[in-house]
Design a protein around this motif. Structure first.
Motif, PDB file in Angstrom:
ATOM      1  N   LEU A 106      40.425  41.569  26.171  1.00  0.00           N
ATOM      2  CA  LEU A 106      41.168  40.507  26.854  1.00  0.00           C
ATOM      3  C   LEU A 106      40.399  39.192  26.844  1.00  0.00           C
ATOM      4  N   ASP A 107      41.138  38.094  26.995  1.00  0.00           N
ATOM      5  CA  ASP A 107      40.501  36.811  27.257  1.00  0.00           C
ATOM      6  C   ASP A 107      40.825  36.403  28.698  1.00  0.00           C
ATOM      7  N   ARG A 109      42.789  34.163  30.009  1.00  0.00           N
ATOM      8  CA  ARG A 109      44.208  33.996  30.323  1.00  0.00           C
ATOM      9  C   ARG A 109      44.853  35.362  30.532  1.00  0.00           C
ATOM     10  N   GLU A 110      44.575  36.326  29.667  1.00  0.00           N
ATOM     11  CA  GLU A 110      45.154  37.662  29.795  1.00  0.00           C
ATOM     12  C   GLU A 110      44.626  38.375  31.043  1.00  0.00           C
ATOM     13  N   TRP A 111      43.388  38.065  31.434  1.00  0.00           N
ATOM     14  CA  TRP A 111      42.811  38.665  32.631  1.00  0.00           C
ATOM     15  C   TRP A 111      43.636  38.334  33.873  1.00  0.00           C
ATOM     16  N   GLY A 113      46.642  38.533  34.248  1.00  0.00           N
ATOM     17  CA  GLY A 113      47.740  39.477  34.408  1.00  0.00           C
ATOM     18  C   GLY A 113      47.316  40.875  34.814  1.00  0.00           C
TER      19      GLY A 113
END
Length: 282
Positions: A106-107, A109-111, A113
């Motif tokens: 994950l990056d 931004r995805e974290w 979520g």
């Protein structure tokens, strides 16, 4: 790739935890709280106190801090693919969140979520929440209570050092690893180094070899008496025992000379101490 897992039965929101205003420590007016303020026997909330609150969560850390049953908050860290350091124990999201897949996939931004899945066995009611970044935990608690963080990924030591030093917390945060060479690197960066060792490792360890660069030796309470005594007599300034769950385990570790207790249940051990637990005898 992150695999979605069905979301069922979200725990009720624990609104009071989010509204807790942390008490101001005695040292706060003179600067950040440091390891010099720790008591003779220190209690550490492992993963925030994982038998009593959701592990490695902001609300769990807040609740344990507000209860005042530990002088140190402990949490785990991992590295995202873009270099962001986040609070998480496992390599994957599967056990503690509603997602699946590798944390490092994950990056940042995805974290945003990711949502933690509180264990049903925990006392009280807990809401689902995003696991924090290390920066968020340091900003929330840094200088208000001593912290220990485990660098699960050795590559994160540099980023962690920058986060800690930028906030003036070099004497307020222990950086933990199971690898003596990582501990040496942490010390070389001007940080407090913590080295944890299993009972099996302690059978052959010679802790006195590490005293020039290990500030805290974190020993398995299940180790043999002679191995714990060797650790205590090593010349390393602090020796804390993990992961303690009962009064008997605590009392044995203290009787053998350990000066810190790392526990998943800081509230339970505090209540036992108030009732006057019977001392352990060899």
């Amino acid at each position: 790739m992150v695999t979605w897992i069905a979301v069922t039965g979200l725990a009720a929101s624990m609104a009071w935890a989010a509204s807790v205003v942390p008490p101001v420590p005695l040292e706060w007016g003179a600067g950040p709280l440091t390891v010099d303020a720790l008591p003779r026997v220190t209690y550490v909330a492992h993963r925030g106190g994982a038998r009593e609150v959701p592990e490695n969560s902001m609300s769990g850390l807040m609740a344990t801090y507000a209860r005042g049953t530990a002088q140190v908050l402990d949490f785990d860290t991992r590295l995202l693919r873009d270099g962001t350091v986040v609070v998480m124990h496992d390599e994957t999201l599967n056990r503690t969140t509603y997602l699946g897949g590798a944390v490092r996939g994950l990056d940042r931004r995805e974290w945003q979520g990711v949502r933690l899945r509180p264990r049903a066995a925990l006392p009280g009611s807990w809401r689902s929440e995003r696991p924090p970044t290390v920066a968020e935990v340091l900003d929330r608690f840094g200088g208000r209570i001593v912290l220990t963080l485990e660098a699960k990924d050795p590559r994160s030591v540099g980023p962690l050092a920058r986060l800690i030093r930028a906030r003036g917390l070099a004497r307020s945060v222990f950086v933990n690893s199971n690898d003596p060479e990582v501990a040496r690197r942490v010390h070389g960066l001007g940080l407090l180094s913590q080295l944890w060792r299993s009972a099996r490792q302690l059978r052959t360890d010679r802790p006195e070899r590490w005293r020039s660069y290990v500030d805290l030796l974190d020993v398995d309470h299940r180790a043999r008496d002679q191995d714990l005594l060797r650790a205590v007599r090593s010349g390393i300034p602090r020796v804390w025992a993990h992961t303690v769950l009962t009064s008997a385990q605590r009392d044995r570790a203290l009787a053998l000379g350990c000066d810190g207790i790392i526990t998943d249940a800081p509230g339970r051990l505090a209540r036992a101490a108030q009732r006057g637990a019977r001392p352990w005898r060899a």
